[in-house]
Every structure is written in C-alpha cells, then in structure tokens.
Design an enzyme around this catalytic site. Structure first.
Site, short mmCIF file in Angstrom:
data_model
loop_
_atom_site.label_atom_id
_atom_site.label_comp_id
_atom_site.label_asym_id
_atom_site.label_seq_id
_atom_site.Cartn_x
_atom_site.Cartn_y
_atom_site.Cartn_z
CE LYS A 1 -13.49 -4.33 -0.16
NZ LYS A 1 -12.59 -4.19 0.99
CE LYS B 1 -5.75 -8.24 -2.15
NZ LYS B 1 -6.27 -7.94 -0.88
CE LYS C 1 -4.48 -1.53 1.68
NZ LYS C 1 -5.55 -1.35 2.66
P1 TYM Z 1 -10.68 -6.30 3.03
O1 TYM Z 1 -11.93 -5.50 2.93
O2 TYM Z 1 -9.49 -5.86 2.25
O3 TYM Z 1 -10.96 -7.81 2.66
C1 TYM Z 1 -12.05 -8.48 3.25
C2 TYM Z 1 -11.85 -9.99 3.23
O4 TYM Z 1 -11.80 -10.47 1.88
C3 TYM Z 1 -10.65 -11.30 1.72
N1 TYM Z 1 -10.19 -11.16 0.33
C4 TYM Z 1 -10.04 -12.17 -0.54
N2 TYM Z 1 -10.23 -13.50 -0.41
C5 TYM Z 1 -10.00 -14.27 -1.50
N3 TYM Z 1 -9.59 -13.78 -2.70
C6 TYM Z 1 -9.40 -12.45 -2.87
N4 TYM Z 1 -9.01 -11.98 -4.05
C7 TYM Z 1 -9.62 -11.58 -1.75
N5 TYM Z 1 -9.52 -10.24 -1.59
C8 TYM Z 1 -9.88 -10.00 -0.30
C9 TYM Z 1 -9.63 -10.74 2.71
O5 TYM Z 1 -8.65 -11.68 3.03
C10 TYM Z 1 -10.52 -10.43 3.89
O6 TYM Z 1 -10.77 -11.59 4.65
N6 TYM Z 1 -7.99 -6.21 7.02
C11 TYM Z 1 -9.21 -6.88 6.65
C12 TYM Z 1 -10.41 -6.28 7.34
C13 TYM Z 1 -10.34 -6.42 8.82
C14 TYM Z 1 -10.32 -7.65 9.55
C15 TYM Z 1 -10.26 -7.28 10.91
C16 TYM Z 1 -10.35 -9.00 9.17
C17 TYM Z 1 -10.30 -5.41 9.72
N7 TYM Z 1 -10.23 -5.94 10.98
C18 TYM Z 1 -10.20 -8.25 11.93
C19 TYM Z 1 -10.32 -9.96 10.19
C20 TYM Z 1 -10.23 -9.58 11.53
C21 TYM Z 1 -9.32 -6.87 5.13
O7 TYM Z 1 -8.48 -7.37 4.47
O8 TYM Z 1 -10.37 -6.29 4.56
#
Ligand code: TYM
Length: 328
Positions: free
Chosen positions: A196, A193, A111
C-alpha cells in the site's frame, strides 16, 4: 463452528495484493465459519496517519469489505478501536512477550528502517496487539498473506505460553495461507511484495484504480529477458503476472501457461490488465453505492462491534480471572 479472524489496516488504498492475499479468501470462508473481520485502525497509527484521512479510510474500507462480498449478516465486520478488549488483552500479553523476540520480527525491522524518525513502542508492539486480536476470539484460523505468517506464529507462541503459565485459556490459532496468492509482488520490482505504501505509483495496483490506470500499470510492469510466458524461479516478473492472472481468472498455472503460449509480452500484459480491470469494476461501483449510504454502513459496523464486544469480553474476563486481577 470453527472461528476465523483477520483484519486489514486502513493505512492506505488497498492493493490487489490485499484483495487476493486476504479479503477475497475471507469471502469464501464466511459461509463455513464464524468470522470476525476487523478494520485495524489501532495498528495503522503505529505509522503516522492524518486523523481525517484515517477516519475516511476506515469507512471506505468497511464499504470495500462489503463490496468485495462480505456479508455483514454473516460475519462480524467492525472497527478494532471500537472494542476496547483488544488494547486490554494486549497489555496482559505484553507481560509475556520478550523484548528480544519482538525486536527480531521481520516487519518491525523493515518498518524501523522505513520510518527511522518514528520507531515508536507501538511499532514494536504491533505483533502483540495482533496476537490479542486473534486470541480474544479464540480463532482457529487466520487467513493472511505470507508476510503475516511470523506474526501468527507469535500469536501461537503467546497462546501456548499463557496456557502453560495460567492453565488452558486460549485456542492456538493456525495461519491460513494460499500458495500462489499469498505474495503478490510489486510490478516494478518483483523481488518485493506489492505494498500500500510503495513510493512508486506504478508498483502497486490499487482497488480504486480506474481501467486506464490499471492497463497502463500492467503495460509498464517489468518482465524478464527472454520471451517465454511460463512460471519459473528465474522469471519473477512473468511469474508474478501469471499469479495475478490465475488469481483473477480463477484458473490454474498450467491452464494460464497453455493459453499464453506463443503470445508476445505486450499482448500478455494487456490481457492480465483487462482481466484485473473486469473483476474490479463491479466492486468499485458497489463501493461507491455503499458510501452514499453512510448511515447504513455505520449500522453494520455498530452491529459488528456489538458482536465482537460480547465474544471478546468472555475471553478477557477469563484472562483477568486467571492472572489474578481483583474483581469485587
Ligand atoms: P495489512 O493491511 O498490511 O495487510 C492486510 C492483508 O493483506 C495481506 N497482503 C498481501 N497478500 C498478498 N500479497 C501482497 N502483496 C500482500 N500485501 C498484504 C497481508 O498479509 C494481510 O493478510 N497485520 C495485518 C493486519 C492485522 C491482522 C490482525 C491480520 C491486524 N490484526 C489479526 C490477521 C489477524 C496486516 O498485515 O495488515
């Protein structure tokens, strides 16, 4: 009952990667565990967000959680910033986190490269806030995609470090990562990957995409040089499409390979697109219905925040006592 914690950031339209890697698994888990599922708006602002958009996306994400099958009567669905203990515990955990370990996190490095004009403290602190989220609820398991494994490992390290210094306080959480589903890749570059925030609109399939858009994106998905439809290390494009098909169809890889044997790439990609579109259509309709009843949604989020408030205060009070904060 074992405790489950996870969250998604309202930082953009959710992709089928977020759905398969995270939210869909949460639905499966809600009957067996005590679940807390948050909308991580505090994480989202580590990258610049338009305030009105952020507010709109937060409510949309709440509607989407429920449309995907999360039941607000079973799990605590809430907005992270509505529960102040997250920021408070994050501060304490900051004092146990070394700058070196935070700056070595893969996501921080990625990032920082992507947002070189805004490498803020929050970006580096992101995994510590995530550790606070998880540890506040004494979570046993954290269902996430593979990209979040390193962050859950930091949460484990911080829990152990705190417990070692101040005495047993936190449960040490385990990541819950499902093979084949944990990393859905970009349709345009299967070495990355699906994300979004990809600039190429054909790279990601969003949960809000209509049927024609979904079919078009799959039609344009990159494949590999030969014409076999099998999963293999040297066939990342086809393997990714097969993974998506299996996840949406609910079948095994060998079943999918047998079904597509002898088929051409065009027909294969159409079948994957149709399968995805069929699953998403009822979710999209339900999301729209929920968004037309904003008061009901707000009520669910309030109830979720109250539940989260209670559970998080319990841990935070314990932490404050352990570190020696004065309470009159
Ligand atoms: P975020 O919003 O970036 O992603 C949300 C979840 O989606 C999963 N993910 C994927 N899984 C499979 N293939 C993909 N291409 C892919 N892209 C995203 C991410 O692994 C995630 O599980 N930091 C976290 C949000 C968060 C969180 C937490 C998670 C904040 N606090 C506490 C667990 C526990 C996140 O990546 O958000």
């Amino acid at each position: 009952m074992k405790i489950m914690y996870s969250a998604v950031q309202p930082s953009g339209e959710l992709t089928i990667g977020n759905y398969i890697g995270a939210v869909r698994n949460w639905v499966r888990l809600q009957n067996e565990y005590d679940c807390y599922y948050a909308i991580a708006d505090m994480h989202a602002i580590t990258v610049r967000q338009d305030p009105a958009e952020l507010r709109r996306r937060t409510l949309e994400l709440a509607a989407l959680y429920i449309a995907c099958g999360l039941d607000p009567a079973k799990c605590a669905l809430y907005v992270q910033s509505n529960v102040s203990a997250h920021a408070e515990l994050c501060w304490v955990l900051n004092t146990l986190t070394y700058v070196g370990e935070a700056s070595r996190m893969t996501q921080f490095k990625d990032k920082s490269q992507k947002h070189a004009d805004n490498i803020n403290m929050g970006l580096m602190d992101y995994p510590v806030l995530m550790a606070a989220d998880i540890l506040l609820y004494q979570a046993d398991f954290v269902p996430v995609g593979a990209d979040q494994k390193q962050h859950v490992e930091l949460a484990r390290d911080l829990a152990e470090r705190f417990n070692g210094r101040y005495g047993e306080t936190f449960r040490v959480p385990e990541p819950l990562i499902v093979k084949g589903e944990a990393r859905i890749c970009s349709l345009q570059d299967p070495s990355k990957k699906m994300s979004k925030s990809d600039e190429n609109p054909n790279a990601s399939v969003y949960l809000s995409d209509d049927r024609d858009t979904i079919l078009r994106k799959f039609k344009r998905a990159v494949t590999d040089s030969d014409d076999r439809i099998v999963a293999a290390e040297d066939k990342p494009g086809i393997t990714n499409l097969l993974n998506i098909y299996c996840a949406f169809k609910g079948c095994t890889m060998s079943e999918a390979e047998a079904y597509f044997a002898g088929m051409g790439y065009g027909e294969f990609k159409l079948a994957v697109g149709e399968t995805v579109a069929d699953v998403l259509a009822p979710i999209q309709a339900e999301k729209q219905r929920l968004l037309s009843e904003k008061d009901v949604l707000a009520g669910y989020l309030l109830a979720g925040a109250e539940r989260a408030f209670k559970a998080s205060r319990k841990t935070l009070s314990k932490v404050y006592r352990k570190v020696g904060f004065y309470r009159g």
